[in-house]
Design a protein around this motif. Structure first.
Motif, short mmCIF file in Angstrom:
data_model
loop_
_atom_site.label_atom_id
_atom_site.label_comp_id
_atom_site.label_asym_id
_atom_site.label_seq_id
_atom_site.Cartn_x
_atom_site.Cartn_y
_atom_site.Cartn_z
N MET A 1 0.08 -1.39 -0.02
CA MET A 1 0.10 0.12 0.20
C MET A 1 0.92 1.01 0.00
SD MET A 1 -2.82 1.09 2.80
CE MET A 1 -3.73 2.82 3.04
N GLY B 1 1.41 3.85 -2.89
CA GLY B 1 0.64 5.09 -2.66
C GLY B 1 1.80 6.35 -3.21
N GLN C 1 -5.10 5.32 -2.17
CA GLN C 1 -4.75 4.06 -1.02
C GLN C 1 -5.81 3.42 -1.68
OE1 GLN C 1 -7.45 6.19 2.11
NE2 GLN C 1 -6.12 6.37 3.21
N GLU C 2 -5.61 3.03 -2.94
CA GLU C 2 -6.24 1.88 -3.57
C GLU C 2 -5.76 0.44 -3.47
OE1 GLU C 2 -7.25 -0.61 -6.98
OE2 GLU C 2 -7.67 0.92 -6.47
N ILE C 3 -4.45 -0.09 -2.30
CA ILE C 3 -4.52 -1.22 -2.26
C ILE C 3 -5.39 -1.87 -0.82
CG2 ILE C 3 -2.90 -2.84 -0.99
CD1 ILE C 3 -2.40 -2.27 -4.44
N ALA C 4 -5.56 0.06 -0.38
CA ALA C 4 -6.46 -0.69 0.47
C ALA C 4 -8.26 -0.98 0.67
CB ALA C 4 -6.65 0.87 1.44
N TYR D 1 -11.05 1.97 8.26
CA TYR D 1 -9.51 1.25 7.35
C TYR D 1 -8.28 0.55 9.13
CZ TYR D 1 -10.24 1.74 2.76
OH TYR D 1 -10.61 2.41 1.89
N PHE E 1 1.44 4.33 7.12
CA PHE E 1 0.75 4.81 5.70
C PHE E 1 0.73 6.61 5.52
CE2 PHE E 1 -2.13 5.95 2.40
CZ PHE E 1 -1.83 5.34 1.75
#
Length: 509
Positions: free
Chosen positions: A306, A310, A360-363, A423, A434
């Motif tokens: 992430m 990010g 925050q695409e991975i989250a 999250y 993060f």
């Protein structure tokens, strides 16, 4: 993740950004010309029909569900399940298309009662383009899952090439049509025609290169229940996300008129460019995240991925944000003319929340992988309701600006603050780490570049695009230099150099 898969992701990412750059450049040149060719009112109608029909083409979360389940089945090497899933979803899409047809026909007879701010001539034009766009929506809807299939089968490169072909085809045929004197109706028809061509190509490609087989006779209550169990909340989330921004032209059509729609649409268009640029990597990591979680419940690996993704996304969108904040108003006036100057504050409000969320695409992907999207769906639905209520209250007083105000207030409260609490607390992602590793470490460089951008814009006003692009190039160069020496780590520098080398031929060879 295999070496071939990693190569696919890198190549697809490069193609994505080439496509985006092409789309932005052609959009910058084409959009003002199109608006002048068809008129501000017709452009407002064009935007209105596009945004209005979105609510009749919601796939109820099935697209995300298909991508998630297919990635899972392929990780398990279960090809039979893949075909069974696609057989069931195809029948579901066909059933929804039938329901859509009935809904579109009923709504057609009440259009004049819905859009009271449109005059009689605008209503007649709107009805015609509504029919054209509506028919395309019905034809294309059963194939909305195709992108999810391409992602699950890791055919990223072909998928991105289809996007490029679609953009080039639409622009090319639209230019020809406008030069020949055709107006609004031709623009809508061309979009539909190119869309159908792309769908046909995707279908032929998948059936020829994969073992996919659709059996419309196949039935499975258990699989259908599991699919809808996942897609129900995905559907709520999808509807809510569209209601937040895309409903604004519809609300403006009801409470303001086509001029306000046109002004808002320029802000929405630029926001979409920023979003598209930042989200070019979206979906490419679904198989990778699925693989991480299928082998281990190690949150640390997901967190590091992430941060890695990010930071790359922040580096990419950073220059867009700095450029838009410092040069945005000047750019809009040069691009679209003084009559669209009011689009500038709308742009700033629409893009501001994305500074936090686009990294925050991975989250977001993890939510789909672990089937934990219920809370996020609820958050976004409340945000959508709040956005609509605020917009309905503010639009009569502030027009297009009021719509943007309602949107940004809702997004900051729910999509930035509350979702990150979710999250941290529910998903057990160390979101504080993060932000420190991503936003905080890169913030000083961003601040320096922003300050430099304001100084350049203040001391060098641009009255034409030549001066403007010189200013933009100077700011971009300083941004890259500052980020390179003060923010980027070794991996990020090597990644940029590898992309540079890929497009630079070896002169010594």
């Amino acid at each position: 993740m295999t070496e071939t898969s990693n190569k696919q992701i890198k190549t697809a990412a490069i193609i994505s950004y080439i496509s985006i750059v092409f789309n932005i450049i052609t959009g910058l040149i084409y959009t003002p010309w199109m608006v002048n060719s068809i008129g501000k009112s017709d452009y407002g109608l064009y935007v209105l029909v596009s945004s209005f029909l979105i609510y009749f083409t919601i796939d109820f979360g099935l697209g995300q569900a298909i991508a998630r389940f297919l990635a899972k089945y392929r990780a398990e090497n279960n090809e039979q399940k893949v075909n069974q899933l696609l057989s069931i979803t195809t029948k579901i899409y066909l059933l929804i298309s039938l329901i859509m047809l009935i809904a579109l026909v009923v709504v057609f007879f009440f259009l004049q009662n819905i859009f009271l701010q449109l005059n009689s001539a605008e209503i007649e034009k709107f009805k015609t383009i509504y029919v054209i766009a509506g028919l395309f929506s019905l034809v294309s809807f059963p194939f909305m899952s195709l992108n999810g299939v391409f992602i699950a089968f890791e055919r990223f490169v072909v998928l991105k090439l289809c996007d490029i072909f679609s953009k080039i085809g639409v622009i090319l045929f639209m230019v020809i049509a406008l030069l020949l004197g055709y107006k609004l109706y031709a623009i809508i028809a061309i979009n539909a025609f190119i869309g159908i061509i792309v769908i046909l190509f995707k279908l032929i490609y998948l059936f020829k290169t994969t073992a996919i087989k659709i059996d419309l006779k196949y039935k499975s209550k258990a699989l259908t229940k599991e699919l809808f169990g996942f897609s129900a909340w995905t559907s709520v989330l999808g509807i809510a996300q569209r209601l937040i921004i895309n409903i604004a032209p519809t609300l403006l059509g009801i409470y303001s008129g086509t001029t306000a729609i046109a002004v808002f649409s320029i802000g929405m268009l630029i926001e979409s460019y920023v979003w598209t640029f930042a989200s070019a990597l979206n979906g490419l990591f679904l198989p990778k995240v699925s693989g991480l979680l299928s082998t281990s419940e190690n949150r640390e690996q997901v967190l590091q991925l992430m941060v890695k993704v990010g930071r790359i996304q922040l580096f990419i969108i950073g220059i867009l944000y700095i450029g838009m904040i410092t040069l945005g108003q000047e750019f809009i006036v040069l691009w679209m003319g003084p009559k669209f100057a009011n689009s500038y504050p709308i742009v700033l409000m629409l893009i501001f929340p994305g500074f936090f969320t686009l990294t925050q695409e991975i989250a977001s992907t993890l939510l789909y992988v672990e089937n934990k999207i219920k809370f996020k769906a609820i958050i976004f639905m409340v945000a959508a309701i709040m956005s609509i209520l605020l917009s309905v209250f503010l639009i009569p007083y502030f027009g297009a600006l009021g719509a943007a105000m309602g949107i940004v207030i809702s997004l900051l409260i729910f999509e930035v603050i509350i979702i990150n609490i979710f999250y941290q607390k529910i998903m057990k992602i160390n979101i504080i780490y993060f932000f420190k590793a991503c936003l905080l470490k890169m913030a000083p460089s961003l601040a320096i570049a922003l300050g430099f951008g304001f100084a350049v814009n203040y001391y060098i006003p641009a009255t034409n695009f030549v001066v403007f692009f010189i200013k933009a190039s100077i700011i971009a160069l300083v941004y890259i230099v500052v980020m390179w020496f003060f923010s980027l780590n070794k991996y990020e520098k090597e990644l940029i150099l590898s992309i540079y080398k890929k497009f630079t031929p070896n002169k010594l060879s």
